[in-house]
Motif scaffolding. Structure first.
Motif, short mmCIF file in Angstrom:
data_model
loop_
_atom_site.label_atom_id
_atom_site.label_comp_id
_atom_site.label_asym_id
_atom_site.label_seq_id
_atom_site.Cartn_x
_atom_site.Cartn_y
_atom_site.Cartn_z
N THR A 123 -13.17 15.67 -8.72
CA THR A 123 -12.74 17.02 -9.07
C THR A 123 -12.47 17.84 -7.82
N GLY A 124 -11.27 18.46 -7.77
CA GLY A 124 -10.92 19.32 -6.66
C GLY A 124 -10.51 18.60 -5.39
N GLU A 125 -10.40 17.30 -5.45
CA GLU A 125 -10.12 16.50 -4.25
C GLU A 125 -8.62 16.29 -4.06
N PRO A 126 -8.07 16.55 -2.87
CA PRO A 126 -6.67 16.19 -2.62
C PRO A 126 -6.50 14.67 -2.66
N ILE A 127 -5.35 14.22 -3.09
CA ILE A 127 -5.10 12.78 -3.18
C ILE A 127 -5.25 12.11 -1.82
N TRP A 128 -4.83 12.78 -0.75
CA TRP A 128 -4.93 12.13 0.56
C TRP A 128 -6.38 11.91 0.97
N LYS A 129 -7.30 12.70 0.46
CA LYS A 129 -8.72 12.44 0.69
C LYS A 129 -9.23 11.34 -0.23
N THR A 130 -8.74 11.33 -1.47
CA THR A 130 -9.08 10.25 -2.39
C THR A 130 -8.76 8.89 -1.76
N LEU A 131 -7.60 8.79 -1.16
CA LEU A 131 -7.14 7.52 -0.59
C LEU A 131 -7.98 7.05 0.59
N GLN A 132 -8.73 7.94 1.18
CA GLN A 132 -9.55 7.55 2.33
C GLN A 132 -10.90 6.96 1.90
N ARG A 133 -11.24 7.09 0.62
CA ARG A 133 -12.44 6.42 0.13
C ARG A 133 -12.15 4.94 -0.15
N LYS A 134 -13.17 4.13 -0.22
CA LYS A 134 -13.00 2.70 -0.45
C LYS A 134 -12.44 2.47 -1.85
N PRO A 135 -11.34 1.72 -1.97
CA PRO A 135 -10.74 1.49 -3.30
C PRO A 135 -11.40 0.32 -4.02
N ILE A 136 -11.08 0.23 -5.31
CA ILE A 136 -11.40 -0.95 -6.12
C ILE A 136 -10.17 -1.83 -6.14
N GLU A 137 -10.34 -3.12 -5.94
CA GLU A 137 -9.20 -4.03 -6.01
C GLU A 137 -9.04 -4.53 -7.44
N LEU A 138 -7.84 -4.34 -8.00
CA LEU A 138 -7.56 -4.69 -9.39
C LEU A 138 -6.82 -6.02 -9.50
N PRO A 139 -6.78 -6.60 -10.71
CA PRO A 139 -6.06 -7.87 -10.89
C PRO A 139 -4.58 -7.73 -10.54
N TYR A 140 -4.04 -8.79 -9.94
CA TYR A 140 -2.62 -8.81 -9.59
C TYR A 140 -2.17 -10.25 -9.43
N LYS A 141 -1.15 -10.63 -10.16
CA LYS A 141 -0.53 -11.95 -10.04
C LYS A 141 0.59 -11.85 -9.01
N MET A 142 0.50 -12.66 -7.97
CA MET A 142 1.49 -12.57 -6.91
C MET A 142 2.90 -12.79 -7.45
N GLU A 143 3.81 -11.92 -7.00
CA GLU A 143 5.21 -11.98 -7.41
C GLU A 143 6.08 -12.43 -6.25
N LYS A 144 7.28 -12.83 -6.57
CA LYS A 144 8.20 -13.33 -5.54
C LYS A 144 8.44 -12.29 -4.46
N GLN A 145 8.69 -11.06 -4.87
CA GLN A 145 8.92 -9.97 -3.92
C GLN A 145 8.47 -8.68 -4.61
N GLY A 146 7.17 -8.58 -4.87
CA GLY A 146 6.62 -7.50 -5.67
C GLY A 146 6.58 -6.17 -4.95
N GLU A 147 7.46 -5.25 -5.36
CA GLU A 147 7.56 -3.95 -4.69
C GLU A 147 7.53 -2.80 -5.68
N ALA A 148 6.94 -3.01 -6.87
CA ALA A 148 6.94 -1.95 -7.88
C ALA A 148 5.63 -1.96 -8.65
N ILE A 149 5.06 -0.75 -8.83
CA ILE A 149 3.88 -0.59 -9.67
C ILE A 149 3.90 0.80 -10.30
#
Length: 294
Positions: free
Chosen positions: A241-267
């Motif tokens: 709450t009240g946090e700028p996104i750029w500060k959110t991004l500096q915290r440790k993230p959770i890694e989510l499932p992802y199937k490798m794509e040929k040239q994956g550039e969209a989410i």
């Protein structure tokens, strides 16, 4: 493009040595031959079960509406801003949907922000009032406005454009550096002036070069969650709450499932924020859906 594809081949080889087997919950394919180099994906805010996508460099000035199963619904052409030669469509790399100047209206933002050789003095983000998808007119023209943006520290290649509905900011995350930069611009900025981006943070992701390059991102419709992906990983944050996104991004993230794509550039998040879609460049590329673990 040749240099880019060599780098991607190296990345694929690296990732194959380390990738975990991940099964997406749903897989379809991009059906239309026009969807051959998709580099961005975002969910509509006003059209149920509609996603917006666009092609990478080399395409004309357009973007597409598709179904989650990959069917082409509509094509939208626009006039690229020509106030100076560097503001024409060059390399569109990401698309986002979010708030804008009119209360109660939703907008599509298309980021002409790619710069493989880091030699563009200006980059451009195009804004469109979100269209109603009826299926009656598969192709139509759409009015656009253009933000002309400049980095405060020289050109960068970037493939991530996000819109924060809470902070009313555009976000751009660079691609290639060992520690990538996070830059912002106000959504209410003037279209008549060049906008100087503000550098907010640097992010460092683990992994080998090329494979960890940042290729896409999205902020949930309510601003509460963030996704950023590289060629090999998807990272997720919950905003405090009240946090700028750029500060959110500096915290440790959770890694989510992802199937490798040929040239994956969209989410992109689903409209309700409970899942996300990914897709790749290439003809008949797969489009994957994943639920976000609770």
């Amino acid at each position: 493009m040749k240099h880019k594809r060599i780098n991607l081949a190296v990345a694929a080889a690296i990732i194959l040595l380390t990738v975990k087997i991940v099964v997406a919950q749903n897989q379809n394919t991009l059906k239309d031959p026009a969807l051959k180099e998709v580099s961005g994906i975002a969910a509509s805010r006003i059209n149920k079960n509609v996603l917006y996508v666009h092609n990478d460099s080399g395409d004309t000035s357009r973007f597409f509406a598709i179904s989650p199963t990959g069917q082409l619904l509509s094509t939208f052409y626009f006039m690229a801003d020509a106030t100076n030669k560097e503001a024409n469509v060059i390399d569109c790399e990401d698309i986002a949907v979010g708030t804008g100047p009119k209360k109660g209206k939703s907008y599509v933002y298309l980021g002409d922000i790619g710069d493989n050789h880091a030699n563009r003095n200006l980059i451009t983000v195009y804004r469109f009032e979100e269209p109603v998808i009826t299926g009656a007119k598969p192709s139509s023209a759409i009015k656009t406005e253009a933000y002309h943006l400049k980095y405060p520290d020289g050109p960068h290649d970037a493939e991530t454009l996000m819109v924060d509905p809470v902070g009313k900011l555009l976000y751009i995350v660079t691609k290639r550096e060992d520690s990538v930069g996070v830059y912002t611009a106000p959504l209410n900025a003037s279209f008549t002036d060049t906008i100087l981006l503000q550098k907010r943070a640097k992010l460092h992701f683990t992994g080998l070069p090329v494979a960890k390059w940042v290729t896409a991102g999205d902020i949930a419709a309510d601003g509460s969650e963030v996704l950023v992906k590289s060629y090999q990983s998807v990272y997720f944050w919950k905003r405090q709450t009240g946090e700028p996104i750029w500060k959110t991004l500096q915290r440790k993230p959770i890694e989510l499932p992802y199937k490798m794509e040929k040239q994956g550039e969209a989410i992109g998040f689903t409209l309700n924020g409970k899942g996300y879609y990914t897709t790749s460049e290439g003809k008949n590329a797969p489009i994957y859906y994943y639920s976000i673990p609770k």
